[in-house]
Design a protein around this motif. Structure first.
Motif, short mmCIF file in Angstrom:
data_model
loop_
_atom_site.label_atom_id
_atom_site.label_comp_id
_atom_site.label_asym_id
_atom_site.label_seq_id
_atom_site.Cartn_x
_atom_site.Cartn_y
_atom_site.Cartn_z
N SER A 40 0.81 -1.22 0.00
CA SER A 40 0.00 0.00 0.00
C SER A 40 0.84 1.27 0.00
O SER A 40 0.33 2.35 -0.25
CB SER A 40 -0.92 0.01 1.22
OG SER A 40 -0.18 0.22 2.43
N LYS A 41 2.15 1.13 0.26
CA LYS A 41 2.99 2.32 0.42
C LYS A 41 4.08 2.47 -0.62
O LYS A 41 4.59 3.57 -0.82
CB LYS A 41 3.63 2.31 1.82
CG LYS A 41 2.60 2.45 2.95
CD LYS A 41 3.27 2.48 4.30
CE LYS A 41 2.24 2.63 5.41
NZ LYS A 41 1.51 3.91 5.33
N VAL A 42 4.46 1.38 -1.30
CA VAL A 42 5.53 1.44 -2.29
C VAL A 42 5.17 0.58 -3.49
O VAL A 42 4.17 -0.15 -3.48
CB VAL A 42 6.88 0.93 -1.70
CG1 VAL A 42 7.35 1.79 -0.54
CG2 VAL A 42 6.76 -0.54 -1.29
N GLN A 43 5.98 0.68 -4.53
CA GLN A 43 5.85 -0.21 -5.68
C GLN A 43 6.65 -1.46 -5.34
O GLN A 43 7.82 -1.58 -5.68
CB GLN A 43 6.38 0.47 -6.94
CG GLN A 43 6.20 -0.35 -8.20
CD GLN A 43 6.80 0.33 -9.42
OE1 GLN A 43 7.03 1.53 -9.43
NE2 GLN A 43 7.05 -0.45 -10.45
N LEU A 44 6.00 -2.38 -4.69
CA LEU A 44 6.69 -3.56 -4.18
C LEU A 44 6.88 -4.58 -5.30
O LEU A 44 5.90 -5.14 -5.81
CB LEU A 44 5.91 -4.18 -3.02
CG LEU A 44 6.58 -5.35 -2.31
CD1 LEU A 44 7.90 -4.92 -1.66
CD2 LEU A 44 5.64 -5.95 -1.26
N LEU A 45 8.14 -4.82 -5.67
CA LEU A 45 8.42 -5.78 -6.73
C LEU A 45 8.42 -7.20 -6.21
O LEU A 45 7.86 -8.11 -6.82
CB LEU A 45 9.76 -5.45 -7.39
CG LEU A 45 9.86 -4.09 -8.08
CD1 LEU A 45 11.15 -4.01 -8.88
CD2 LEU A 45 8.67 -3.85 -9.01
N ARG A 46 9.09 -7.42 -5.07
CA ARG A 46 9.17 -8.76 -4.51
C ARG A 46 9.38 -8.67 -3.01
O ARG A 46 9.85 -7.66 -2.50
CB ARG A 46 10.30 -9.57 -5.15
CG ARG A 46 10.21 -9.70 -6.64
CD ARG A 46 11.25 -10.64 -7.21
NE ARG A 46 10.83 -12.04 -7.06
CZ ARG A 46 11.50 -13.05 -7.62
NH1 ARG A 46 12.59 -12.83 -8.32
NH2 ARG A 46 11.08 -14.29 -7.46
N ALA A 47 9.06 -9.78 -2.34
CA ALA A 47 9.35 -9.92 -0.91
C ALA A 47 10.03 -11.26 -0.72
O ALA A 47 9.44 -12.31 -0.99
CB ALA A 47 8.06 -9.84 -0.09
N HIS A 48 11.28 -11.24 -0.30
CA HIS A 48 12.05 -12.46 -0.10
C HIS A 48 12.10 -12.80 1.39
O HIS A 48 12.37 -11.94 2.22
CB HIS A 48 13.48 -12.29 -0.61
CG HIS A 48 13.59 -12.30 -2.09
ND1 HIS A 48 14.80 -12.42 -2.74
CD2 HIS A 48 12.65 -12.23 -3.07
CE1 HIS A 48 14.60 -12.40 -4.05
NE2 HIS A 48 13.31 -12.29 -4.27
N TYR A 49 11.88 -14.06 1.71
CA TYR A 49 11.94 -14.55 3.09
C TYR A 49 13.00 -15.64 3.14
O TYR A 49 12.92 -16.64 2.41
CB TYR A 49 10.58 -15.10 3.52
CG TYR A 49 10.51 -15.54 4.95
CD1 TYR A 49 10.07 -14.68 5.95
CD2 TYR A 49 10.88 -16.84 5.32
CE1 TYR A 49 10.00 -15.09 7.28
CE2 TYR A 49 10.81 -17.26 6.64
CZ TYR A 49 10.37 -16.38 7.62
OH TYR A 49 10.30 -16.80 8.93
N TYR A 50 13.99 -15.47 4.02
CA TYR A 50 15.13 -16.38 4.11
C TYR A 50 15.05 -17.18 5.40
O TYR A 50 14.93 -16.61 6.49
CB TYR A 50 16.45 -15.59 4.08
CG TYR A 50 16.64 -14.80 2.82
CD1 TYR A 50 17.37 -15.32 1.75
CD2 TYR A 50 16.07 -13.54 2.67
CE1 TYR A 50 17.52 -14.60 0.57
CE2 TYR A 50 16.22 -12.82 1.50
CZ TYR A 50 16.95 -13.35 0.45
OH TYR A 50 17.09 -12.64 -0.71
#
Length: 204
Positions: A40-50
């Protein structure tokens, strides 16, 4: 939070470190709400979880959580935990994901404006500096509200911005109502919490 709608942004979440910070603050993370918040706040391209995965089936309880993340908007990066025995004969596990996180950050840097790293690990200071040299903005998410703080002073000073996880609690915590509505998820997360706790205790 200093977030801008047009920034191409990547979330890099060190699962063990992020879990340890939330646990120290006394709340459980709702990963759907976390993703929705940043979308909702940025142009989120991806979210990586390690995260590291135990090889022994006895400690495989966090697989449902990893699978849920993988099917619900996160790119999950895993590797096997390394088991060893210390000098006193106690079994311990090692599961550091810093290298994997750093490689992905540098590999994707040209596609991004902003990277948000969920970790307090001081070993990542050099990565943050390298990204800044490439003209990228770097935010670090951890907390100072614990004793001792969960973030290293070197990492916090290097980052362009610091977000205290305590300030996000009301927006990303799993509420009591959620727990009643999603008993299966709550059971899943409890099992995963035990596995992540094993990693936290052996990494410290």
């Amino acid at each position: 939070m200093k977030l801008y709608p047009n920034e191409r942004t990547l979330l890099l979440i060190d699962g063990a470190s992020f879990h340890a910070s939330a646990r120290s603050l006394g709340f459980d993370v709702d990963y759907r709400r976390l993703l929705d918040l940043f979308r909702s706040k940025v142009q989120l391209l991806r979210a990586h979880y390690y995260t590291a995965i135990p090889e022994d089936p006895e400690y495989f309880a966090m697989r449902p959580l990893v699978d849920w993340l993988d099917y619900n908007g996160y790119s999950v990066i895993t590797k096997p935990m390394k088991e060893f025995t210390d000098a006193s004969g106690r079994k311990k596990f090692k599961a550091n994901m810093d290298v994997e996180l750093a490689v992905d950050a540098m590999r994707m840097a040209n596609q991004l404006d902003h990277m948000i790293i969920f970790s307090g690990d001081g070993d990542l200071r050099s990565l943050v500096a390298a990204l800044q040299e490439l003209g990228k903005r770097v935010t670090v998410v951890s907390t100072l509200e614990t004793d001792p703080p969960m973030i290293s002073d070197e990492l916090r000073r290097q980052a362009d911005h610091f977000i205290d996880l305590a300030d996000l609690e009301n927006e990303i915590n799993r509420t009591y109502a959620d727990a009643l509505a999603k008993p299966a998820c709550n059971k899943r997360d409890s099992a995963a919490t035990r596995d992540l706790a094993k990693i936290d205790e052996n990494e410290n």
